[in-house]
Design an enzyme around this catalytic site. Structure first.
Site, PDB file in Angstrom:
ATOM      1  N   HIS A  64      11.385 -33.916 -13.082  1.00  0.00           N
ATOM      2  CA  HIS A  64      10.506 -35.239 -13.617  1.00  0.00           C
ATOM      3  C   HIS A  64       9.797 -35.720 -12.314  1.00  0.00           C
ATOM      4  O   HIS A  64      10.031 -35.548 -11.427  1.00  0.00           O
ATOM      5  CB  HIS A  64      11.543 -36.157 -14.080  1.00  0.00           C
ATOM      6  CG  HIS A  64      10.800 -37.451 -14.648  1.00  0.00           C
ATOM      7  ND1 HIS A  64       9.935 -37.417 -15.577  1.00  0.00           N
ATOM      8  CD2 HIS A  64      10.967 -38.779 -14.366  1.00  0.00           C
ATOM      9  CE1 HIS A  64       9.717 -38.543 -15.993  1.00  0.00           C
ATOM     10  NE2 HIS A  64      10.137 -39.323 -15.227  1.00  0.00           N
ATOM     11  N   CYS A 123      -2.107  -2.154  -2.774  1.00  0.00           N
ATOM     12  CA  CYS A 123      -1.982  -0.797  -3.366  1.00  0.00           C
ATOM     13  C   CYS A 123      -1.624   0.395  -2.056  1.00  0.00           C
ATOM     14  O   CYS A 123      -2.100   0.101  -1.119  1.00  0.00           O
ATOM     15  CB  CYS A 123      -3.583  -0.329  -3.828  1.00  0.00           C
ATOM     16  SG  CYS A 123      -3.502   1.375  -4.304  1.00  0.00           S
ATOM     17  N   CYS A 160      -2.872   0.022  -7.795  1.00  0.00           N
ATOM     18  CA  CYS A 160      -4.149  -0.551  -8.325  1.00  0.00           C
ATOM     19  C   CYS A 160      -4.184   0.001  -9.901  1.00  0.00           C
ATOM     20  O   CYS A 160      -4.117   1.163  -9.883  1.00  0.00           O
ATOM     21  CB  CYS A 160      -5.377  -0.598  -7.279  1.00  0.00           C
ATOM     22  SG  CYS A 160      -5.973   1.142  -7.272  1.00  0.00           S
ATOM     23  N   HIS A 200      -5.316   4.205  -9.467  1.00  0.00           N
ATOM     24  CA  HIS A 200      -4.019   4.829  -8.632  1.00  0.00           C
ATOM     25  C   HIS A 200      -2.932   4.724  -9.499  1.00  0.00           C
ATOM     26  O   HIS A 200      -2.111   5.582  -9.358  1.00  0.00           O
ATOM     27  CB  HIS A 200      -4.027   4.535  -7.364  1.00  0.00           C
ATOM     28  CG  HIS A 200      -5.319   4.986  -6.335  1.00  0.00           C
ATOM     29  ND1 HIS A 200      -5.642   4.040  -5.340  1.00  0.00           N
ATOM     30  CD2 HIS A 200      -5.758   6.009  -6.125  1.00  0.00           C
ATOM     31  CE1 HIS A 200      -6.796   4.822  -4.785  1.00  0.00           C
ATOM     32  NE2 HIS A 200      -6.862   5.722  -5.487  1.00  0.00           N
ATOM     33  N   CYS A 220      -4.791   2.612  -1.536  1.00  0.00           N
ATOM     34  CA  CYS A 220      -6.274   2.131  -1.223  1.00  0.00           C
ATOM     35  C   CYS A 220      -6.309   0.879  -0.649  1.00  0.00           C
ATOM     36  O   CYS A 220      -7.446   0.545  -0.296  1.00  0.00           O
ATOM     37  CB  CYS A 220      -7.080   2.375  -2.248  1.00  0.00           C
ATOM     38  SG  CYS A 220      -7.126   1.098  -3.658  1.00  0.00           S
TER      39      CYS A 220
END
Length: 798
Positions: free
Chosen positions: A757, A178, A198, A211, A181
């Site tokens: 595969h 974030c 966030c 936020h 923060c």
């Protein structure tokens, strides 16, 4: 005759149930074997528990439960004579399903369903309804459709007219946090300006400080996408303005604006999606991007001799399950797995719970149970064989009913030596692992000039719109990969306890122990800056014999000085990483004992699993920085506590109670994992199982009695907190010489682990055998240089 049958059924009528919504009816396969209605003896479905059994196992269920009446289903091939029906069945035979009842206690088949009981009996309706409901019930292995009252996610009104700022923001494929923060979980990318912020705290354990919502209120930018949900299949989008999850039809374009091209790439490469066709040994679809790889790995064009018998049975591909089949073939070529699940089969059957479909040991080979709680392995998509191997090993360990697990043969201890470059002091730590991951330095390829020429020719072909030249594969020596594994690596954001500040740090890894079986992964896959998984087209000639003795760790050496056992300061949203320093008048965080954040990698590893960040930090602290696996155990034992996700505040008394002491107390209080697994396999919550075992001094029989008398749990007993001075149990590891011989390898074909595969080659009875889904053949030229996961066994004469 009908009257006699009706009279015979009367005593059993109270045991016959009509399936209700949510009941699982196992009418397609036996709970203990692979018997189906098409098998010679058909399938017997209990009319009370709705479990299906082959003829060999139906009487075992009767002895255990006393249930007598079973619906006998027998499906046989029947030639279709009617021209209309023949057209519906593709001009071939049809399947005819015969239905009758089998009474185990009376040892006889009672009748066909239609004539079992006279119409005048009042109970006939119950039997008829029960039969119809059982036959019409959906498969228990099919994921249920959303309930009709589930809300349908709507298209956002902002998606088509969304304006995006040309801010030059490019979002990397990892390392997000974030911007306000420093939070690293529950992160949302605003689709207008590229801000990463966030979210809020949610009931599912994810958290944040809101936020992203604050940013919307400040800017009015309405749409955001959750970063860790972005896949080639889409992502979670939220509209702050509409206050709900929404669909963004232009999501691919909106993400590409910030350098995230994962959805665009899916569209571009859509014609190249592949599906394995074992009959031809090749893969269908359009033009293959690496045709030579497919041919070499599957040994196409060679007349391979098929082999059959015990140990040479193939596994049918369910559509995208080659990763599972290849992994299981290798595991069950190992004696420890054979003894645990094949040699112990009768005991497993006899001691299975009343519902064996939910028992791991009974269903060890079943994809539906192994992947039940995993968002990827429960899907029908192709998966990474390595991730599946890790997932399976963890399940085997959790469900081990004895002190030793067959997966112990893979576990080894890694010795990590971390050195502060400025002070020169060191720290030694050990962590358990199961896989040795080897990097591939492509720049060290022996055919580098050839590769450069190929790139020039390829670029010229693109400019002139000509067909591309034949691809050139990089040849990287194994010794170079091993050297890259042993070289020191930089430690990001290293906090030196000697300097009480951030410093440059380097870490080297060595083997503290050598396992019986060494799993080696060649790291061919990585994420580019465009978020697309990239596969290195490399050839690494793996040795048949491997000596890693020189990589054994030596521990603390003479003259080395140990880093102090101190931890960095607490990190809070208002206190960015590295800015807070302890002060003399700070009562909550003493200057010489704060919270440990020197194991940031373990914190992030736990956070990526979906646990709250503060809980992850506490788990690392209270387990004394012993690694993510130990911290994960702490999380499982404390996740029900009300302050589970609250930030950790360390008081001054922490000086007298260091994390290592707390770790010992925590580990000593935990009951044996095998006892926990036994209790949880009976349907009880893990936390209740731990509490019951703690309250009864780990006595399994008394613990079950305790659960029935304390269904909601209770306060801890005197046995729940053993003395802290007891030494913590060490991880179960086996050690020996580090000399090995190659006995199996798994290869992948295709541009991504999520497509393509998988096949495996296994050395049996002195010869290499290729397992390509249900085809098992002698290998003529095993492609040891193109493998993805290699399996080595310790030399017996070491």
């Amino acid at each position: 005759m009908a009257m006699d049958l009706g009279e015979l059924m009367v005593p059993y009528m109270p045991t016959i149930r009509v399936p209700r919504t949510g009941d699982r009816v196992f009418k397609s396969e036996c709970a203990f074997s692979y018997d189906t209605p098409e098998s010679e003896g058909g399938l017997y479905v209990c009319m009370n528990t709705f479990l299906g059994f082959g003829r060999e196992h139906v009487e075992r269920h009767y002895r255990k439960t006393g249930q007598s009446v079973y619906l006998h289903l027998k499906r046989t091939v029947k030639e279709v004579e009617d021209a209309h029906l023949r057209g519906l069945t593709g001009n071939g035979p049809a399947l005819s399903l015969a239905r009758s009842f089998w009474c185990v206690s009376d040892k006889r088949a009672l009748s066909r369903v239609a004539g079992i009981i006279p119409e005048r009996r009042s109970d006939s309706g119950t039997v008829t309804i029960a039969c119809d409901a059982m036959l019409n019930a959906p498969s228990p292995y099919r994921k249920p459709e959303p309930l009709p009252w589930d809300d349908e996610i709507q298209v956002s009104k902002h998606s088509r007219g969304l304006l995006q700022q040309d801010s030059g923001v490019r979002i990397p494929p990892s390392g997000w946090k974030c911007s306000r923060c420093e939070m690293r979980e529950n992160l949302w990318l605003n689709l207008t300006d590229g801000a990463v912020l966030c979210g809020k705290w949610f009931f599912d354990g994810t958290g944040g400080n809101g936020h992203a919502l604050e940013h919307y209120r400040e800017t009015g930018f309405p749409l955001a996408v959750k970063l860790d949900t972005i896949t080639p299949d889409g992502a979670d989008v939220y509209s702050f303005d509409e206050e709900e999850a929404v669909v963004d039809p232009r999501l691919a374009d909106h993400l590409a604006h910030f350098g995230i091209d994962v959805l665009q790439k899916k569209k571009k490469h859509a014609p190249l999606r592949l599906s394995a066709q074992p009959e031809s040994g090749r893969t269908g679809g359009e033009l293959q991007p690496h045709l030579s790889e497919w041919e070499l790995v599957q040994e196409s064009g060679r007349k391979l001799k098929a082999v059959y018998g015990s140990g040479y049975t193939g596994i049918k591909n369910l559509g995208n399950s080659s990763y599972l089949g290849a992994t299981m073939q290798v595991l069950f070529s190992i004696p420890e797995f054979q003894r645990a699940y094949v040699g112990n089969l009768q005991r497993i059957f006899d001691y299975s719970p009343l519902d064996p479909t939910r028992d791991f040991h009974t269903q060890m080979m079943f994809k539906a149970l192994i992947g039940a709680e995993h968002p990827e392995f429960s899907s029908n998509r192709q998966q990474d064989a390595l991730q599946f191997l890790r997932h399976l090993v963890s399940i085997v360990e959790r469900n081990s009913a004895s002190p030793e697990s067959p997966a112990d043969v893979f576990r080894f201890l890694v010795e990590e030596r971390t050195q502060c470059c400025q002070s020169g002091k060191v720290r030694y730590a050990q962590r358990p692992d199961h896989i040795m991951q080897l990097p591939v330095p492509v720049e060290a390829a022996t055919n580098r000039e050839e590769l450069l020429e190929y790139e020039v020719r390829k670029r010229e072909a693109e400019e002139n719109r000509m067909p591309p030249p034949p691809p050139v594969r990089a040849r990287v020596p194994f010794t170079v990969c091993l050297q890259a594994f042993t070289e020191p690596e930089n430690v990001p954001d290293f906090w030196s306890s000697a300097l009480q500040a951030k410093s440059a740090g380097i870490k080297t890894s060595r083997f503290a122990t050598f396992p019986d079986y060494l799993v080696v992964q060649i790291k061919k896959f990585s994420f580019g800056v465009d978020w697309i998984p990239k596969k290195l087209d490399v050839s690494v000639e793996m040795p048949d014999f491997l000596d890693l003795s020189r990589l054994r760790g030596t521990g603390l050496q003479a003259g080395e000085e140990v880093l102090p056992d101190l931890a960095p300061p607490i990190i809070t949203p208002e206190d960015p990483i590295g800015t807070r320093q302890p002060t003399d008048d700070d009562d909550s965080v003493p200057s010489n004992r704060t919270t440990p954040m020197d194991d940031e990698s373990s914190v992030m590893q736990l956070a990526e699993m979906g646990f709250p960040l503060e809980a992850c930090r506490k788990a690392v602290y209270y387990t004394g920085n012993m690694g993510a696996e130990m911290a994960f155990s702490w999380i499982l034992a404390h996740m029900e506590e009300p302050d589970f996700a609250e930030p950790l505040a360390v008081s001054g008394s922490a000086q007298d109670n260091p994390p290592t002491r707390t770790l010992a107390s925590f580990l000593a209080s935990q009951p044996p994992e095998e006892s926990v697994a036994i209790v949880t396999s009976m349907g009880f919550p893990r936390q209740l199982a731990i509490q019951a075992l703690q309250a009864t001094n780990n006595n399994l029989e008394r613990a079950l009695d305790w659960i029935f008398t304390h269904p909601d749990g209770a306060v801890e007993s005197e046995h729940s907190a053993p003395p802290a001075e007891r030494d913590p149990p060490a991880p179960r590891v086996k050690d020996g010489p580090g000399r090995y011989e190659l006995f199996a390898f798994i290869s992948h074909m295709g541009p991504s682990t999520m497509s393509g595969h998988y096949v495996c080659h296994i050395k049996k009875e002195g010869r290499w055998v290729i397992y390509n889904d249900h085809k098992v053949c002698l290998s003529e030229k095993p492609p040891k240089n193109l493998g993805y996961i290699y399996f080595y066994q310790r030399l017996s004469h070491s």
